[in-house]
Design a protein around this motif. Structure first.
Motif, mmCIF file in Angstrom:
data_model
loop_
_atom_site.group_PDB
_atom_site.id
_atom_site.type_symbol
_atom_site.label_atom_id
_atom_site.label_comp_id
_atom_site.label_asym_id
_atom_site.label_seq_id
_atom_site.Cartn_x
_atom_site.Cartn_y
_atom_site.Cartn_z
ATOM 1 N N GLU A 143 -8.034 -61.493 49.192
ATOM 2 C CA GLU A 143 -8.521 -61.471 50.733
ATOM 3 C C GLU A 143 -9.162 -60.095 51.161
ATOM 4 O O GLU A 143 -8.574 -59.145 50.768
ATOM 5 C CB GLU A 143 -7.629 -61.889 51.527
ATOM 6 C CG GLU A 143 -7.159 -63.285 51.508
ATOM 7 C CD GLU A 143 -6.084 -63.821 52.375
ATOM 8 O OE1 GLU A 143 -6.042 -62.933 53.437
ATOM 9 O OE2 GLU A 143 -5.497 -65.038 52.114
ATOM 10 N N GLU A 170 -10.847 -57.478 53.990
ATOM 11 C CA GLU A 170 -10.217 -56.874 55.261
ATOM 12 C C GLU A 170 -10.917 -57.456 56.515
ATOM 13 O O GLU A 170 -12.128 -57.720 56.235
ATOM 14 C CB GLU A 170 -10.505 -55.360 55.275
ATOM 15 C CG GLU A 170 -9.300 -54.750 54.391
ATOM 16 C CD GLU A 170 -9.142 -53.081 54.382
ATOM 17 O OE1 GLU A 170 -10.049 -52.701 55.424
ATOM 18 O OE2 GLU A 170 -8.553 -52.464 53.511
ATOM 19 N N ASP A 171 -10.347 -57.507 57.706
ATOM 20 C CA ASP A 171 -11.100 -58.042 58.978
ATOM 21 C C ASP A 171 -12.092 -56.979 59.234
ATOM 22 O O ASP A 171 -11.776 -55.722 59.262
ATOM 23 C CB ASP A 171 -9.820 -57.971 59.921
ATOM 24 C CG ASP A 171 -10.475 -58.511 61.189
ATOM 25 O OD1 ASP A 171 -11.551 -58.854 61.290
ATOM 26 O OD2 ASP A 171 -9.731 -58.705 61.945
ATOM 27 N N ARG A 172 -13.263 -57.485 59.467
ATOM 28 C CA ARG A 172 -14.423 -56.649 59.738
ATOM 29 C C ARG A 172 -14.134 -55.561 60.952
ATOM 30 O O ARG A 172 -14.698 -54.845 61.255
ATOM 31 C CB ARG A 172 -15.785 -57.428 59.921
ATOM 32 C CG ARG A 172 -16.077 -57.987 58.589
ATOM 33 C CD ARG A 172 -17.486 -58.461 58.705
ATOM 34 N NE ARG A 172 -17.899 -59.164 57.549
ATOM 35 C CZ ARG A 172 -17.908 -60.436 57.116
ATOM 36 N NH1 ARG A 172 -17.260 -61.280 57.819
ATOM 37 N NH2 ARG A 172 -18.146 -60.897 56.090
ATOM 38 N N SER A 173 -13.300 -56.267 61.800
ATOM 39 C CA SER A 173 -13.158 -55.658 63.256
ATOM 40 C C SER A 173 -12.052 -54.716 63.023
ATOM 41 O O SER A 173 -11.666 -53.816 64.316
ATOM 42 C CB SER A 173 -12.666 -56.733 64.335
ATOM 43 O OG SER A 173 -11.508 -57.183 63.973
ATOM 44 N N GLN A 174 -11.462 -54.396 61.929
ATOM 45 C CA GLN A 174 -10.357 -53.514 61.840
ATOM 46 C C GLN A 174 -10.927 -52.133 61.735
ATOM 47 O O GLN A 174 -11.764 -51.807 60.920
ATOM 48 C CB GLN A 174 -9.490 -53.939 60.541
ATOM 49 C CG GLN A 174 -8.394 -53.000 60.034
ATOM 50 C CD GLN A 174 -7.395 -52.912 61.173
ATOM 51 O OE1 GLN A 174 -6.754 -53.994 61.561
ATOM 52 N NE2 GLN A 174 -6.871 -51.840 61.623
ATOM 53 N N THR A 177 -10.729 -48.233 60.523
ATOM 54 C CA THR A 177 -10.351 -47.794 59.447
ATOM 55 C C THR A 177 -10.582 -46.205 59.226
ATOM 56 O O THR A 177 -11.422 -45.939 59.880
ATOM 57 C CB THR A 177 -10.909 -48.250 58.074
ATOM 58 O OG1 THR A 177 -12.534 -48.158 58.370
ATOM 59 C CG2 THR A 177 -10.651 -49.822 58.042
#
Length: 478
Positions: free
Chosen positions: A6, A8-12, A14
């Motif tokens: 999976e 990563e969440d695009r809104s996370q 980093t």
């Protein structure tokens, strides 16, 4: 989506590296491009704009645009519009240019205006390879291959093609006029739109005829008896396929037999290789700095004076003779069955008769001696030798040079195989990189520039494969 890898969440949020250099690994090939260009004296090589103007809007440094092109050809991106796109999204190019993103016109103009300087950059890398002793064997293979130009076959004309096209159009006009006559006789059964369509067709064909006659006038004034409408320097050339051909350029290369690197190249619009041996051999010797150079070539390069000039220059050429006439296939003796005696200046035929020199003539600029035996009419095996009354043997005044080369070839039976495996795959690799269109630019000077970039990219990859990234960068910095 269980049991899958999976993302990563695009809104996370980093934490990316704070330094742009952290995105590029130490062994990344883009670092070699950067080190190589930074080590060049661009002003000495002749790049426009290497010294900034005192007034006006600041321009891009030539090093930035040169890096973009070398990186582009290294990664099979030759179009200036595609390079513009890559400078805005490709992380390696963003690192290489320092976040600069020139527009496509600036990129294209740089290649157009700095053709000679870019070709010098290609030679500079060959000098570097020579310094690293990558050409130590002193054996090169020379060959030529046809590359497509930006010119469709229908936009290239010779006398024969022009005449055939005119005849086609004349037949079309005659067919349309016949249909118009039929329409006049049967006006009730033919729609007016059909008549208008036929008249429009005739007008268009006559306009094409007018254009072809203009092309014919250009043909009359052309030195090469050829006219290419899109790329004026492109020429129609035959290829190895029967009845096939392309409109393009003849690319000559000299490839080192040890590491298969291109030591010299040239782009011409001459469709044959007969006159290229000396020029390519001297370019290869200059690039490798080897006085005892051995040159391998195929039958297409066999030409007496070319081989003679190589011998006089101290270059050992190995070029097979073209296949003899079909006498051998028909069961008759060929030239190889006649033995020459240099002391007596005579030949001994298969019937052990002596063929003496009868006279000397000059043909196509060559001084040729003619020999034949007096016993030919009464010879019991004459039918196996000739269909004429006498079997004549022709000897060039410098035939000794060709015999020396033949002895060299007989002593190296693996030469033909070595030549093929050295040079032919290079053309296959380059054409695969260049795609179906091959060249993207027009006219001979710009095509030469484009080919130099392809050769530079090829040699960079070969050097990286042989030496490794770190060792090559260390050599560039030294």
């Amino acid at each position: 989506m269980k049991r899958f890898i999976e993302g990563e969440d695009r809104s996370q949020v980093t934490l990316l590296p704070e330094c742009l250099d952290d995105f590029i690994g130490e062994d990344n090939p883009v670092r070699i491009v950067d080190v190589f260009v930074e080590g060049l004296d661009l002003l000495k090589l002749g790049f426009d704009g290497a010294e900034p103007a005192a007034t006006g809007r600041p321009s891009y440094h030539p090093a930035v645009l040169l890096k973009i092109y070398i990186y582009g050809y290294f990664n099979r991106i030759q179009s200036s519009r595609l390079l513009e796109t890559e400078t805005q999204r490709n992380l390696e190019l963003i690192w290489l240019t320092g976040r600069l993103a020139p527009d496509f016109k600036t990129i294209a103009d740089f290649r157009r205006d700095n053709g000679q300087a870019i070709r010098e950059v290609c030679r500079e890398f060959v000098v570097l390879c020579r310094r690293l002793r990558l050409f130590s064997d002193g054996i090169v293979a020379i060959d030529g291959s046809k590359f497509k130009a930006v010119n469709n076959r229908d936009k290239n004309f010779t006398d024969r093609k022009l005449q055939a096209r005119i005849e086609q159009l004349e037949q079309s006009i005659e067919r349309y006029l016949v249909e118009l006559d039929r329409a006049d006789r049967q006006a009730a059964t033919v729609l007016p739109t059909r008549v208008a369509h036929l008249k429009d067709k005739i007008a268009k064909v006559r306009e094409q005829m007018k254009n072809l006659h203009a092309v014919g006038e250009r043909l009359e004034a052309s030195e090469h008896r050829q006219v290419s409408l899109t790329d004026p320097d492109a020429r129609s050339m035959a290829t190895s396929g029967r009845g096939s051909g392309i409109v393009g350029y003849n690319v000559q290369t000299a490839v080192d037999a040890k590491h298969h690197m291109i030591v010299a190249h040239e782009v011409t619009n001459v469709g044959h290789d007969r006159d290229a041996l000396v020029h390519m051999a001297k370019l290869a010797r200059q690039a490798t700095a080897r006085r005892d150079l051995i040159v391998l070539a195929d039958r297409g390069y066999f030409e007496g004076y070319q081989i003679l000039e190589c011998e006089r220059a101290g270059i050992a050429a190995i070029v097979p003779r073209p296949l003899p006439s079909n006498s051998k296939a028909q069961g008759r003796f060929d030239r190889r069955d006649f033995v020459y005696d240099p002391k007596r200046d005579e030949y001994r035929c298969p019937a052990r008769q002596i063929a003496i020199r009868r006279f000397t003539s000059v043909e196509d600029g060559k001084t040729l001696h003619k020999y034949w035996p007096s016993a030919c009419p009464q010879c019991p095996i004459r039918e196996r030798c000739t269909t004429s009354e006498y079997r004549r043997i022709t000897r060039w005044e410098h035939e000794k040079v060709l015999e020396t080369m033949q002895a060299r070839l007989d002593g190296a039976p693996e030469a033909a195989r070595l030549r093929r495996q050295t040079v032919e795959h290079v053309f296959g690799t380059l054409k695969n990189w260049m795609g179906s269109a091959h060249f993207l630019t027009k006219t001979l000077p710009r095509v030469r520039t484009e080919m130099s970039l392809q050769v530079l990219a090829y040699n960079l990859k070969r050097a990286m494969r042989i030496l490794g990234t770190q060792r090559l960068m260390a050599a560039m910095r030294a």
